[in-house]
Scaffold this active site. Structure first.
Site, short mmCIF file in Angstrom:
data_model
loop_
_atom_site.label_atom_id
_atom_site.label_comp_id
_atom_site.label_asym_id
_atom_site.label_seq_id
_atom_site.Cartn_x
_atom_site.Cartn_y
_atom_site.Cartn_z
N LYS A 140 44.21 49.62 37.89
CA LYS A 140 44.80 50.91 37.29
C LYS A 140 43.53 51.74 36.74
O LYS A 140 41.91 51.41 36.26
CB LYS A 140 45.23 49.83 35.85
CG LYS A 140 46.48 49.13 36.35
CD LYS A 140 47.18 48.56 34.96
CE LYS A 140 48.81 48.17 35.18
NZ LYS A 140 49.23 47.46 34.01
N ARG B 148 29.84 26.69 35.82
CA ARG B 148 29.17 26.95 34.62
C ARG B 148 28.94 26.60 34.06
O ARG B 148 27.66 26.72 32.72
CB ARG B 148 30.98 27.13 33.50
CG ARG B 148 31.42 28.74 34.72
CD ARG B 148 32.56 29.05 33.26
NE ARG B 148 32.74 30.31 33.66
CZ ARG B 148 34.17 30.66 33.42
NH1 ARG B 148 34.90 29.98 32.83
NH2 ARG B 148 34.75 32.57 33.18
N GLY C 130 35.52 40.66 30.91
CA GLY C 130 35.58 41.33 29.54
C GLY C 130 35.01 42.05 29.26
O GLY C 130 34.87 43.21 29.03
N GLY D 28 34.60 39.27 37.16
CA GLY D 28 36.01 39.58 38.15
C GLY D 28 35.81 39.47 39.01
O GLY D 28 35.55 38.47 39.38
P1 AMP Z 1 41.36 45.30 38.46
O1 AMP Z 1 42.01 43.80 37.71
O2 AMP Z 1 42.13 46.80 37.87
O3 AMP Z 1 39.93 45.13 38.77
O4 AMP Z 1 42.33 45.10 39.50
C1 AMP Z 1 41.99 44.17 40.80
C2 AMP Z 1 43.19 44.25 41.59
O5 AMP Z 1 43.50 45.46 42.07
C3 AMP Z 1 43.05 43.34 42.67
O6 AMP Z 1 43.93 41.95 42.67
C4 AMP Z 1 43.79 44.56 44.13
O7 AMP Z 1 44.48 43.55 45.08
C5 AMP Z 1 44.62 45.17 43.18
N1 AMP Z 1 44.13 46.89 44.13
C6 AMP Z 1 43.23 47.03 44.55
N2 AMP Z 1 44.00 48.13 45.50
C7 AMP Z 1 44.53 48.61 44.88
C8 AMP Z 1 45.63 49.12 45.80
N3 AMP Z 1 45.68 50.39 46.16
N4 AMP Z 1 47.26 48.80 45.57
C9 AMP Z 1 47.35 47.49 44.71
N5 AMP Z 1 47.14 46.97 44.73
C10 AMP Z 1 45.11 46.57 44.33
#
Ligand code: AMP
Length: 397
Positions: A201, A37, A377, A354
């Site tokens: 999610k 950064r 974010g 992220g």
């Molecule tokens: P996000 O912050 O919503 O982008 O989520 C990222 C996280 O989603 C990472 O830590 C991944 O390990 C998790 N992830 C991705 N695919 C899966 C899955 N099929 N089951 C559980 N966790 C997952």
């Protein structure tokens, strides 16, 4: 189209320029463990020095929650910046950020000098966009430059409040790049425009899915999010991630895609595990056929092929969120395949901040992407089509 004034549009000779940077670096025992950064901030700072500005840097670091915390002081950043810039960066060690040290240092500045203020979040008003602290910051300068994309989705004193009390507020090179790619490329893309969404999610990406369906030609959904879609269609998902409150939403989004003529691609097969660990038993099954007790951990090989094929002829690709549990090497193949496909396509490739940014860098494809966003974010909010307060506060061209 976002058309903001930047450091290239102003004359800073002899002027006091307050620059909001993102120096939120990881520290261990007072040592900076990742200086990316700081390095990323150099082009804007060097430009202002070369143009004869009096450069006053500020940033937050960590979460001191509105009070001075010595372990979150920006002093180590001033020291390292002095080395990187090969000139002194004087540190104004005021617990109240704009205090006697800062005022005296600014008073004594010559053109081309650089000083750094203390952690802006030592002040409780900072994250509340309070008037007094905004005015104090503005009182130090003639011109304000915002180069901190990571906080652009928040309205704080040091990126938004301060702009109300200065005549000139522009963006730095880092912000400009984020606006050009994430803001403008997404809203005015070369087509075909493909978006790839993954991660854990559905609920955290609702607005992103909804907004992108109005813009893209193809929307690809992988990662843990995909199992909510599978269950909504009556598929068996075992103990895969699922948000039961969003089953109807998943169906609505499928319908919206159809109505808009957007190609919606979901996994056709999945790598499943009998426990949430790298060394569990693995298998590959078709979507909707995950046995009881097993969970979907990654997209399967047929899906990886399908997704990569969709990227090949794209002109613009935006990617946010991993295709599986990429932190576990046995379940990183889907994410790897997509990263490789993006590295090989001729399309403009834009990676949201992220996890996907981390994955692309860890896999060694970082330099093959057109743009990797520095804000998690903030980049999501751009993809949601929202106006970012930190961007909106800069003067229009
Ligand atoms: P996000 O912050 O919503 O982008 O989520 C990222 C996280 O989603 C990472 O830590 C991944 O390990 C998790 N992830 C991705 N695919 C899966 C899955 N099929 N089951 C559980 N966790 C997952």
């Amino acid at each position: 189209m976002l058309n903001k004034k930047s450091v290239d549009d102003i004359n800073v000779k002899g002027k006091k320029v307050l620059v909001r940077c993102d120096f939120n670096v990881p520290l261990q025992d007072g040592k900076i463990t990742d200086e990316n950064r700081l390095v990323a901030a150099l082009p804007t700072i060097k430009k202002l020095i070369a143009d004869g500005g009096k450069v006053i840097l500020c940033s937050h670091l960590g979460k001191p929650k509105g009070e001075p915390k010595p372990e979150l002081s920006l002093a180590p950043v001033a020291k390292r910046l002095s080395e990187l810039l090969e000139q002194e960066v004087k540190f104004a060690a005021d617990p109240e950020v704009v205090g006697p040290n800062a005022k005296a240092a600014v008073e004594a500045m010559q053109d081309g000098d650089v000083i750094l203020l203390e952690n802006t979040r030592y002040r409780a008003e900072e994250t509340k966009n309070g008037e007094a602290f905004s005015k104090e910051l503005a009182s130090l300068c003639d011109v304000f430059v915002n180069d901190a994309f990571g906080t652009a989705h928040r309205a704080h004193c040091s990126n938004v409040g301060v702009t109300q009390y200065v005549d000139t507020a522009v963006v730095g090179y880092l912000m400009q790049k984020e606006i050009d790619f994430l803001g403008n490329a997404v809203n005015n893309p070369k087509r075909p425009f493909v978006a790839i969404l993954g991660g854990a999610k559905v609920s955290s990406k609702i607005s992103v899915i909804n907004n992108l369906l109005d813009k893209v030609d193809t929307l690809i959904i992988g990662g843990g999010m995909a199992y909510t879609f599978s269950k909504a269609e009556g598929g068996k998902i075992g103990v895969s991630l699922c948000e039961d409150d969003y089953l109807q939403y998943a169906l609505d989004m499928k319908k919206k895609a159809e109505e808009k003529g957007v190609k919606l691609l979901l996994p056709v097969d999945n790598v499943i595990g009998d426990a949430f660990s790298n060394d569990c038993n693995k298998d590959v099954v078709s979507t909707g056929e995950i046995p009881d007790g097993w969970e979907g951990m990654d997209i399967g090989p047929k899906t990886a092929e399908l997704f990569c094929e969709a990227v090949k002829d794209a002109k613009t690709v935006v990617w946010n969120g991993p295709m599986g549990c990429f932190e576990m090497p046995n379940f990183a193949h889907g994410t790897e395949a997509v990263a490789k496909a993006l590295a090989e396509t001729d399309a403009t490739t834009i990676i949201g901040g992220g996890d996907s940014a981390a994955a692309v860098n860890i896999l060694g494809y970082g330099d093959k992407m057109t743009h990797i966003s520095t804000g998690g974010g903030a980049s999501l909010e751009f993809l949601e089509g929202k106006e970012l307060p930190g961007v909106a506060a800069a003067n229009d061209k």
